[in-house]
Structure formats: structure tokens, C-alpha cells
Design an enzyme around this catalytic site. Sequence first.
Site, mmCIF file in Angstrom:
data_model
loop_
_atom_site.group_PDB
_atom_site.id
_atom_site.type_symbol
_atom_site.label_atom_id
_atom_site.label_comp_id
_atom_site.label_asym_id
_atom_site.label_seq_id
_atom_site.Cartn_x
_atom_site.Cartn_y
_atom_site.Cartn_z
ATOM 1 N N HIS A 30 0.760 -1.177 -0.011
ATOM 2 C CA HIS A 30 -0.055 0.080 0.015
ATOM 3 C C HIS A 30 0.859 1.130 0.182
ATOM 4 O O HIS A 30 2.079 1.225 0.728
ATOM 5 C CB HIS A 30 -1.081 0.040 1.112
ATOM 6 N N ASP A 46 -7.735 -6.058 0.096
ATOM 7 C CA ASP A 46 -8.048 -6.805 -0.919
ATOM 8 C C ASP A 46 -7.705 -8.189 -1.011
ATOM 9 O O ASP A 46 -8.174 -9.120 -1.677
ATOM 10 C CB ASP A 46 -7.411 -6.099 -2.262
HETATM 11 N N1 CMC Z 1 4.240 -7.771 -4.406
HETATM 12 C C1 CMC Z 1 5.579 -7.691 -4.644
HETATM 13 N N2 CMC Z 1 6.282 -6.560 -4.546
HETATM 14 C C2 CMC Z 1 5.500 -5.559 -4.192
HETATM 15 C C3 CMC Z 1 4.328 -5.260 -4.029
HETATM 16 C C4 CMC Z 1 3.473 -6.558 -3.931
HETATM 17 N N3 CMC Z 1 2.159 -6.565 -3.746
HETATM 18 N N4 CMC Z 1 4.006 -4.007 -3.809
HETATM 19 C C5 CMC Z 1 4.998 -3.451 -3.815
HETATM 20 N N5 CMC Z 1 6.255 -4.169 -4.354
HETATM 21 C C6 CMC Z 1 7.543 -3.633 -4.560
HETATM 22 C C7 CMC Z 1 7.711 -3.083 -5.871
HETATM 23 O O1 CMC Z 1 7.787 -4.378 -6.747
HETATM 24 C C8 CMC Z 1 8.601 -2.309 -5.816
HETATM 25 O O2 CMC Z 1 9.921 -3.075 -5.597
HETATM 26 P P1 CMC Z 1 11.548 -2.542 -6.349
HETATM 27 O O3 CMC Z 1 11.556 -1.226 -5.377
HETATM 28 O O4 CMC Z 1 12.345 -3.555 -6.027
HETATM 29 O O5 CMC Z 1 11.019 -2.206 -7.690
HETATM 30 C C9 CMC Z 1 8.436 -1.647 -4.488
HETATM 31 O O6 CMC Z 1 7.919 -2.661 -3.638
HETATM 32 C C10 CMC Z 1 7.835 -0.340 -4.516
HETATM 33 O O7 CMC Z 1 6.468 -0.727 -5.214
HETATM 34 P P2 CMC Z 1 5.574 0.463 -5.794
HETATM 35 O O8 CMC Z 1 4.590 -0.396 -6.703
HETATM 36 O O9 CMC Z 1 6.562 1.378 -6.694
HETATM 37 O O10 CMC Z 1 4.874 1.327 -4.605
HETATM 38 P P3 CMC Z 1 3.657 1.861 -4.384
HETATM 39 O O11 CMC Z 1 3.667 2.897 -3.118
HETATM 40 O O12 CMC Z 1 3.426 2.615 -5.591
HETATM 41 O O13 CMC Z 1 2.878 0.418 -4.274
HETATM 42 C C11 CMC Z 1 0.801 -0.799 -4.771
HETATM 43 C C12 CMC Z 1 1.473 0.480 -3.785
HETATM 44 C C13 CMC Z 1 -0.671 -0.861 -4.079
HETATM 45 C C14 CMC Z 1 0.391 0.045 -6.118
HETATM 46 C C15 CMC Z 1 1.596 -1.942 -4.544
HETATM 47 O O14 CMC Z 1 1.854 -2.082 -3.367
HETATM 48 C C16 CMC Z 1 1.050 -2.928 -5.456
HETATM 49 O O15 CMC Z 1 0.980 -3.032 -6.620
HETATM 50 N N6 CMC Z 1 0.255 -3.932 -4.821
HETATM 51 C C17 CMC Z 1 -0.517 -4.746 -5.405
HETATM 52 C C18 CMC Z 1 -1.597 -4.495 -5.866
HETATM 53 C C19 CMC Z 1 -2.929 -4.271 -4.741
HETATM 54 O O16 CMC Z 1 -2.850 -5.136 -3.659
HETATM 55 N N7 CMC Z 1 -3.369 -3.102 -4.669
HETATM 56 C C20 CMC Z 1 -4.463 -2.692 -3.580
HETATM 57 C C21 CMC Z 1 -4.070 -1.658 -2.838
HETATM 58 S S1 CMC Z 1 -5.224 -1.627 -1.201
HETATM 59 C C22 CMC Z 1 -6.808 -1.009 -2.103
HETATM 60 C C23 CMC Z 1 -6.677 0.315 -2.462
HETATM 61 O O17 CMC Z 1 -6.775 1.315 -1.598
HETATM 62 O O18 CMC Z 1 -6.562 0.661 -3.602
#
Ligand code: CMC
Length: 377
Positions: A258, A314
Site C-alpha cells: 500500500h 483486498d
Molecule cells: N508484491 C511484490 N512486490 C511489491 C508489492 C507487491 N504487492 N507491492 C510493492 N512491491 C515492491 C515493488 O515491486 C517495488 O519493488 P522495487 O523497488 O524492487 O522495484 C517496491 O515494492 C515499491 O513498489 P511500488 O509499486 O512502486 O510502490 P507503491 O507505493 O506505488 O505501491 C501498490 C503501492 C498498491 C501499487 C503496490 O503495493 C501494489 O502494486 N500492490 C499490489 C496491488 C494491490 O494489492 N493493490 C491494492 C492496494 S489497497 C486497495 C486500495 O486502496 O486501492
Amino acid sequence: MPSTTHVLKGLEGVYVLESSISMIDTEQGALYYAGYDVRDLVERSNFEETIFILLNQRLPTRKEYLEFTSLLRESLELQPLHIETIKHYVSRTDILSLLSLLMVLEGGGKKGGDPAEKRSGIDAVAKMASFYSAILRIRSGGEYVPPRGDLNFAENMLYMIDGEVRNADFARVLDDLLIIHAEHGIPASTFASLVAASTLSDLYSSIAAGILALKGPLHGGAAEASYAQAMEIGNPERVRAWLESALSEKRKIMGFGHRVYKMYDPRATIVKKIITGIENYMDSDVKRLYEITVALDAYGQEYLAPRGIYPNLDLWTPILYRTIGLPPDSFTALFAVSRSAGWASHILEYWMDNKLIRPLHLYKGQYPKKYIPLELR
Ligand code: CMC
């Protein structure tokens, strides 16, 4: 261009507005709607009152509550044109796209910009709910079922889907889900709805903008993606091996991570508590889903928590959706129904001091370039 100018990718860490609608306590792991703890609302309130709290940032008096619930019920009614539109498109597109189309049509000819337009906010949330229910009903071959005056919001939604009043426990679960998803600060969808609203587009179209931004698996689509992931894993014994292989392929684990929480999502904790109260309703498929989720939660934390990546709501909500019989391709649309309460509240709050949202970009290309006519290329 000042040399210090830099791009804040994904607007990470950027405050874009002041608001009294919700507060996320990332220290204690709690969520408040206008100051009221969501855990209390799930235990002691209902979705109708939650909508009032979000729109007005206070509790209703008893009189206001009765008036409000009656307005909501009135707005649940659909017109023949709504039903015709649903019938025309239901087999041609997905639920969320149809929901956004219906909202855009609802906004046709209306003006935006009036912060006192609470009646439209109430109408929009109710319409989202009855559109959702009618879409499921008509898609499964039934005829539109009008809402009943003696049922609450969640009961009416299930009644409009099933054509009969079902298990009261299911309506309570739906009500809880609606409360939990109703608001969460400024995620992509709320920001998208505010971007549209800031141009003085109408409330319904601004909500449609929110729906479209909710769609993707990184945001509202995550519950559908997390359900599909559990189906891909297939059984709890495979979870560790599946996870190791997914992580080695740099796949994102759905239902984890998140932007705001670097801890266990407090909403997931609420969902887990609700699950313990309905275990006796789980059929064998949902039980398997539950066991896969328990294993994924544990192993996922083993691998990801050291990086600040924890389970989010989720991961767990598909168990509730499936227990009460909602189709997997409708999870995100239900999230949208609930979140429309947050979107409407933010839009009306934003209109109290509207300012066009218009960020900047840093141009990285060359200029000026000499134009060469087509015949000379
Ligand atoms: N599984 C594996 N690695 C992850 C995940 C995950 N779920 N989430 C983040 N990472 C890693 C990502 O690969 C990256 O690694 P690196 O620095 O080595 O490239 C690092 O953590 C940062 O990730 P990011 O996507 O740039 O960070 P963010 O703050 O934009 O992430 C997120 C937030 C929700 C987009 C992400 O955690 C994600 O894609 N999660 C899976 C989808 C999910 O479950 N979304 C629901 C969020 S809760 C409901 C809502 O409020 O929408």
C-alpha cells in the site's frame, strides 16, 4: 526552468488538499471517517449513517437520520430508461464500464460546482447501488426488482439482486463491506474524481471519473486480481512454492502493499474479524479460498514484510464477497458503489473552494524541430 525542479513520480508524499472527511492513522493503524473510528461504525452503525457522516462530517440527529434514509430509499428507484440501457449493454461490456456509462448519462445536462448539492450526492450513491444490483439481476436473466420501503440499504441491494429477501447475516456482511470501502483519503480514484470536479464537470460525471480510475488492479481492481491469484494457486499446499516463483519472476502479489500503510492494513483486520462470524456459511470452494488466503497472508509476510509490504484488505475481501454469493467480476463495481460516498463527499468539499487541478510536466524532448512536409519524407 529552475535547476531544482524535479518530478514527484506518482505524486508520492505530496499533499494536494486539506480535508475533514477522513484520516488515516498510519502510526496506530486506524481509519477515521470525519473523526469516527471505522471499527466503531462497522460494529454500531450502518452504511446509510456512514454516507451521512461523510457528506456532513458529523452524526445525524434521529430526525435527520430518518429523513436521510428515506431520501436514499427514494433514490434507489430506477426509471425505465435505466433498465433499457442496462438491458442493451449488459452482455456487451463489463459491469464497471456499464456503471460508469450509467453515471455519465445521469450527469447529462447537469452542472457542477455547487457545494450545497448534497441531494445529488445522496442520489448518486443510491443510483450506484441500484445500478449495480439491477445489472447483476438483469445479467442473470431476471427482471428489474424495485427497492422496498421496509428494507435498509444493504438489504435492498441484495433484494434487488435476488428478487427475494435473503439471509439477514449476508445483508450485515454487505453493509460492513460498504462501510469499510466508503472512504480512504486521496487514492487515484478520488483524485481522478476531483480532477474532473475541479473543471466544474457535474457530480455524476466526476464520480464516473473515479470509477474508471478504480478499475485497475493496482487500486480497486485488486480484490478481483487477488481472487484470480488464489484460483491460480489452487490449493493451500502450493502457496509457498507459488509465492517463491512469483517473487522470483518479480510479479506483484495482489492483496499486498500500500502506498500509505507500511503496516498490516487495519481494514484487513476488520475484514478478518467479520470472516470469523460467518465461517458456517462458507461452502467448500470458499473454505479453500480461505485456507489459501491464510497461507498467503503468512508466507507473504515472511517474504515481504521486511520490505514494508504487508497484506491489504483486498487479500481478504474476496472471502466475504464469495460467501454472500457475489460474482468475482463484480467485486470492483461493489467497491465503486461504496466509494461513491467518499467521492461525492470530497467533490462537494472541494467545490467549497474550487481550484482547477492543473499540474506541470517537465518537457524532455528536443525543440524546435524543423517540420518536413509529407511529400519530402
Ligand atoms: N508484491 C511484490 N512486490 C511489491 C508489492 C507487491 N504487492 N507491492 C510493492 N512491491 C515492491 C515493488 O515491486 C517495488 O519493488 P522495487 O523497488 O524492487 O522495484 C517496491 O515494492 C515499491 O513498489 P511500488 O509499486 O512502486 O510502490 P507503491 O507505493 O506505488 O505501491 C501498490 C503501492 C498498491 C501499487 C503496490 O503495493 C501494489 O502494486 N500492490 C499490489 C496491488 C494491490 O494489492 N493493490 C491494492 C492496494 S489497497 C486497495 C486500495 O486502496 O486501492
